[in-house]
Design an enzyme around this catalytic site. Structure first.
Site, short mmCIF file in Angstrom:
data_model
loop_
_atom_site.label_atom_id
_atom_site.label_comp_id
_atom_site.label_asym_id
_atom_site.label_seq_id
_atom_site.Cartn_x
_atom_site.Cartn_y
_atom_site.Cartn_z
CB VAL A 75 -24.10 58.72 -2.45
CG1 VAL A 75 -25.04 58.07 -3.45
CG2 VAL A 75 -22.67 58.39 -2.76
CB CYS A 76 -28.54 62.23 -2.60
SG CYS A 76 -28.42 63.35 -4.01
NE ARG A 77 -34.75 61.18 -6.89
CZ ARG A 77 -35.01 61.48 -8.16
NH1 ARG A 77 -35.02 60.54 -9.08
NH2 ARG A 77 -35.27 62.71 -8.53
#
Length: 98
Positions: free
Chosen positions: A62-64
């Site tokens: 997961v990231c932005r």
């Protein structure tokens, strides 16, 4: 590279599934809220911390927005890990945060 949407990940958590989520955002970004239970390993440190990961487990990255987690997924996949990229990242996340 396998992918799941934020909604699909949220549904799995709601069903009580145990997920191994790695948030590759920077520490300051994670301080604003992360998926409950997610482990923070900033993208630049993934290569140096992958020895702490278990190749028998599957990880959701997961990231932005999905870009950095995509790069982390490709890298870990090339090292023999089972990974899934969460598309849309935290921008698409509507579930609980901690």
């Amino acid at each position: 590279m396998e992918q799941l949407t934020a909604k699909e990940v949220e549904a799995l958590l709601t069903q009580g599934k145990t997920l191994n989520i790695i948030d590759v955002r920077e520490v300051e970004e994670v301080a604003e809220g992360k998926i409950p239970g997610a482990v923070n390993i900033p993208l630049g440190l993934v290569e140096f911390r992958m020895h702490k990961l278990d190749k028998s487990k599957e990880y959701i990255m997961v990231c932005r927005s999905g870009g950095r987690s995509g790069r982390a997924s490709q890298f870990l996949e090339s090292q023999g890990f089972k990974v899934i990229n969460m598309t849309g990242g935290m921008l698409a996340w509507e579930g609980k945060k901690e």
